[in-house]
Design a protein around this motif. Structure first.
Motif: not given
Ligand code: ADP
Ligand code: ASP
Ligand code: MG
Length: 418
Positions: A1-9, A145-164
């Motif tokens: 069993m793993a802890l996964l972050v799944q990002k959908f574009g 509220i801020t945004t992370l730049g175009r395509g930034g959801s990839d970065t959100s996903a990686v940041a969440v993955a790192a945090a947890i």
């Protein structure tokens, strides 16, 4: 069993039926025993639609308000996906960037993540809940509220993955993984099983938009195992990792990237004296314009020519600045071209092999493609060419370096040992 972050574009959540499909994928991971945090983008086209609305009101909307506007796209998707999961009998909860404490600096439109409060996510996970997080958005310490730049959801996903401390961050998209080049330009592009962080970083920074560059940087820095795979087709996708030997495909060239967002400015006949580069580029930097390639000619007659490239969006502004300064710079002429592109070859194997650049130039010359500028680093070679030759150049290079061959050694790709 793993802890996964799944990002959908965006294209993966582009309609209600696609959101249902994403819900089914998440449920299937749950049924395999995994804990899942999902990060989603806005539905495809939505961010552009919102930006266009803002432009109908103002050519330069206040960045803070633009962030409030464009961040709504992701808020729609998190709610819809959570509803779909709940409807299918799975407990799910959506969170905006603010709600999960995605703290960023205050640079609206391209904010950088500082920290994430992982407690809320982890306590929901413990209760057996799927956590659905809005990508692309964060919040400053003052609550803006801020945004992370175009395509930034990839970065959100990686940041969440790192945090947890997730076991893997999976970026689901509309292609099967990272290919030797954009499969939409070259249908013979080959899916890569692995690519190193270093190469992926170069590919992303040179225009391969399959991953946002900052996501790759973040994953490399925080040791987040990162995988790109398809939402719509089965497969292992591409793993981005450090392993440069071992099981890696030891290719000389891993891929070809290209960037259409380029423009070139040339200033001729300026005095060849100390400080001239600063005089030319200082005002450009002051206008917050990033300069990419720079070429200064060696001059014989005490004058020199200077050419540099900028993002196409910054072309008009750069040209205006230089035309304004032309007299002060004692320049003969200022000209520009916004119909150019950058094509780059990337590969860690370049370090130990000579002759890649000359082979690249030979291939382009055989196609009668004129090279306007060249820039190299340890693991990449970039050229600036006319945009009309982009597809031809990519396909010719892809074929000449045998990137379509599935051979793990890329034998034909390698030049003789030198
Ligand atoms: P998402 O909406 O899922 O974030 P993107 O459009 O941002 O998707 O990124 C996926 C796209 O990246 C693909 O559709 C493909 O056209 C493009 N792309 C560019 N270079 C590559 C590459 N080397 N490998 C795979 N895809 C690439
Ligand atoms: N929706 C945002 C964009 O279109 C972020 C993303 O999709 O990653 O750029
Ligand atoms: Mg993307």
């Amino acid at each position: 069993m793993a802890l996964l972050v799944q990002k959908f574009g965006g294209t993966s959540v582009g309609s209600i039926s696609k959101i249902q499909h994403v819900a089914d994928k998440v449920i299937s991971a749950r049924e395999q025993g995994h804990d899942v945090v999902v990060v989603v983008s806005a539905m495809s086209g939505e961010t552009n639609r919102l930006i266009d609305l803002a432009k109908e009101i103002s050519t330069a909307p206040p960045p803070r308000e633009l962030d409030v506007l464009v961040s709504t796209g992701e808020q729609v998707t998190i709610a819809l996906l959570s509803m779909a999961l709940t409807e299918k009998g799975h407990s799910a909860r959506s969170y905006t960037g603010t709600q999960i404490g995605m703290l960023t600096d205050n640079v609206h439109g391209k904010a950088r993540i500082r920290s994430i409060n992982s407690e809320r996510i982890l306590s929901d996970i413990k209760r057996g809940c799927v956590v659905v997080v809005a990508g692309f958005q964060g919040v400053t310490g003052e609550g803006h509220i801020t945004t992370l730049g175009r395509g930034g959801s990839d970065t959100s996903a990686v940041a969440v993955a790192a945090a947890i401390n997730a076991d893997e961050c999976q970026i689901y998209t509309d292609v099967k993984g990272v290919y030797t080049t954009d499969p939409r330009i070259e249908s013979k592009a080959r899916l890569l099983k692995n690519i190193t962080f270093e190469e992926m970083l170069e590919m992303a920074s040179l225009g391969s938009k399959v991953l946002q560059i900052r996501a790759v940087e973040f994953a490399g820095k925080h040791n987040v195992p990162l995988r790109v795979l398809s939402t719509f087709e089965e497969g292992e996708g591409t793993l981005i990792n450090y392993d440069e030997e071992g099981g890696m495909e030891q290719a000389l060239i891993s891929g070809i990237a290209f960037n259409r967002d380029e423009a070139q400015i040339t200033i001729t006949g300026v005095p060849d004296k100390p400080g001239i580069a600063f005089q030319i580029l200082g005002p450009i930097a002051e206008a917050n314009i990033e300069v990419d390639m720079i070429v200064q000619n060696v001059a014989g007659d005490e004058t020199t020519d200077f050419t540099f490239t900028v993002h196409r969006n910054d072309y008009d502004c750069s040209l205006k600045i230089l035309k304004k300064n032309a007299v002060e710079l004692q320049a003969e002429d200022v000209s520009g071209d916004d119909t150019i592109v950058k094509v780059s070859m990337v590969g860690v194997g370049m370090r130990s092999h000579a002759g890649i650049a000359s082979k690249m130039f030979e291939v382009l010359s055989k196609e009668s493609i004129n090279i306007r500028m060249i820039s190299t680093s340890e693991i990449k070679i970039s050229v600036i060419i006319d945009e009309k030759y982009l597809e031809l150049a990519v396909r010719a290079l892809h074929s000449a370096f045998n990137l379509e061959e599935p051979s793990p050694q890329n034998e034909e790709n390698s030049l003789s040992e030198t």
